[in-house]
Design an enzyme around this catalytic site. Structure first.
Site, mmCIF file in Angstrom:
data_model
loop_
_atom_site.group_PDB
_atom_site.id
_atom_site.type_symbol
_atom_site.label_atom_id
_atom_site.label_comp_id
_atom_site.label_asym_id
_atom_site.label_seq_id
_atom_site.Cartn_x
_atom_site.Cartn_y
_atom_site.Cartn_z
ATOM 1 N N ARG A 3 0.816 -1.205 0.000
ATOM 2 C CA ARG A 3 0.000 0.000 0.000
ATOM 3 C C ARG A 3 0.859 1.268 0.000
ATOM 4 N NH1 ARG A 3 -4.241 2.796 4.160
ATOM 5 N NH2 ARG A 3 -4.525 4.484 2.704
ATOM 6 N N MET A 60 4.035 -0.240 -8.485
ATOM 7 C CA MET A 60 3.948 -1.386 -7.582
ATOM 8 C C MET A 60 3.324 -1.050 -6.235
ATOM 9 S SD MET A 60 5.073 -3.587 -9.593
ATOM 10 C CE MET A 60 5.273 -5.040 -8.568
ATOM 11 N N LEU A 113 -3.333 1.753 -4.416
ATOM 12 C CA LEU A 113 -3.967 3.045 -4.103
ATOM 13 C C LEU A 113 -5.204 2.797 -3.251
ATOM 14 C CD1 LEU A 113 -3.891 4.596 -7.688
ATOM 15 C CD2 LEU A 113 -2.212 4.918 -5.852
ATOM 16 N N HIS A 155 -2.065 -4.874 -16.778
ATOM 17 C CA HIS A 155 -1.717 -6.076 -16.028
ATOM 18 C C HIS A 155 -1.261 -7.152 -17.019
ATOM 19 C CE1 HIS A 155 -1.793 -8.848 -12.687
ATOM 20 N NE2 HIS A 155 -2.360 -9.721 -13.499
ATOM 21 N N ASP A 207 -10.163 0.536 -9.507
ATOM 22 C CA ASP A 207 -11.081 0.829 -8.408
ATOM 23 C C ASP A 207 -10.412 0.370 -7.113
ATOM 24 O OD1 ASP A 207 -11.321 -1.906 -8.393
ATOM 25 O OD2 ASP A 207 -13.356 -1.936 -9.234
ATOM 26 N N ASP A 264 -6.567 -5.270 -9.100
ATOM 27 C CA ASP A 264 -6.661 -5.765 -10.493
ATOM 28 C C ASP A 264 -8.088 -6.167 -10.864
ATOM 29 O OD1 ASP A 264 -3.887 -5.426 -10.764
ATOM 30 O OD2 ASP A 264 -3.458 -7.449 -10.079
ATOM 31 N N GLU A 293 1.570 -5.276 -24.660
ATOM 32 C CA GLU A 293 1.183 -4.240 -23.686
ATOM 33 C C GLU A 293 1.321 -2.845 -24.275
ATOM 34 O OE1 GLU A 293 1.949 -5.971 -19.245
ATOM 35 O OE2 GLU A 293 3.508 -4.726 -20.105
#
Ligand code: GRF
Length: 206
Positions: free
Chosen positions: A69, A96, A99, A115, A147, A151, A180
């Site tokens: 976190r 990494m 949020l 991801h 959100d 993931d 990606e």
């Protein structure tokens, strides 16, 4: 009349190959987004050198705790930086940290993440290793809105790569990385053109 471009902040903790791909795309004629700044929690991030070379404003908000976190004061500081740069969209690119606070509130439905797996399979860390160990025949990458879950936000785009018998974590991640870069750029372009509409768990492409 010159139309204002979507202003993107990229948050990255590592190498920064997605950041580089986004910056390069933003410099193409007619691309509807520009990179306003890079923000990192890691003073050693390769992304910082890329920002220097490309002339993108870069900020380091060092975090002393180990992975996980983002401490509230660091998230506050990152929020201030993004607001100060009048950012429309935040792109997490190998960031990494999890949020939990003001960034999610201030930029609700305006934060994306990439991801390296086909979510909802293999969330969290070491996704390519998980995919190889599981024995899947197809993997890929997912760009999704962020959100409060890990993931788990609404999926914007996914791209696939085949998993061959001789693939290992490293070869699979190399293949995924190529996908990606193009997938993230496309998702940002769609957002910037106002073509993404969140409808519950689904993201409609208008
Ligand atoms: C990518 O594989 C991305 O999917 C994951 O972290 C990696 C970042 O790579 N979230 P890079 O720093 O953009 O090269």
């Amino acid at each position: 009349m010159i139309e204002a471009r979507c202003r993107v902040a990229v948050l990255a903790s590592g190498t920064g190959s997605n950041f580089k791909a986004i910056v390069e795309a933003s410099r193409r004629e007619g691309f509807p987004a520009e990179v306003a700044c890079l923000v990192t929690d890691n003073p050693e991030a390769g992304a910082l050198a890329i920002a220097g070379t490309c002339g993108v404003s870069a900020y380091t908000v060092p975090v002393t705790s180990t992975k996980g976190r983002l401490p509230p004061e660091a998230e506050d500081e990152m929020t201030r930086i993004c607001v100060g740069h009048r950012v429309d969209l935040i792109a997490l690119a190998g960031f990494m940290r999890i949020l939990k606070g003001p960034l999610l509130d201030v930029f609700e439905n305006r934060i994306m993440n990439i991801h390296p797996a086909l979510l909802p399979s293999f969330p969290g860390l070491h996704s390519a290793r998980q995919a190889v160990d599981y024995g899947v025949k197809v993997s890929g990458c997912t760009v999704h809105f962020v959100d409060r879950s890990i993931d788990g936000g609404p999926i914007i785009l996914q791209s696939t790569v085949p998993v061959e018998d001789d693939d290992d974590e490293d070869t699979l991640i190399s293949k995924i990385h190529v996908k990606e870069h193009e997938t993230y750029v496309r998702a940002i372009e769609l957002f910037a053109r106002g073509r993404l509409k969140i409808d519950g768990r689904r993201v409609r492409i208008l």
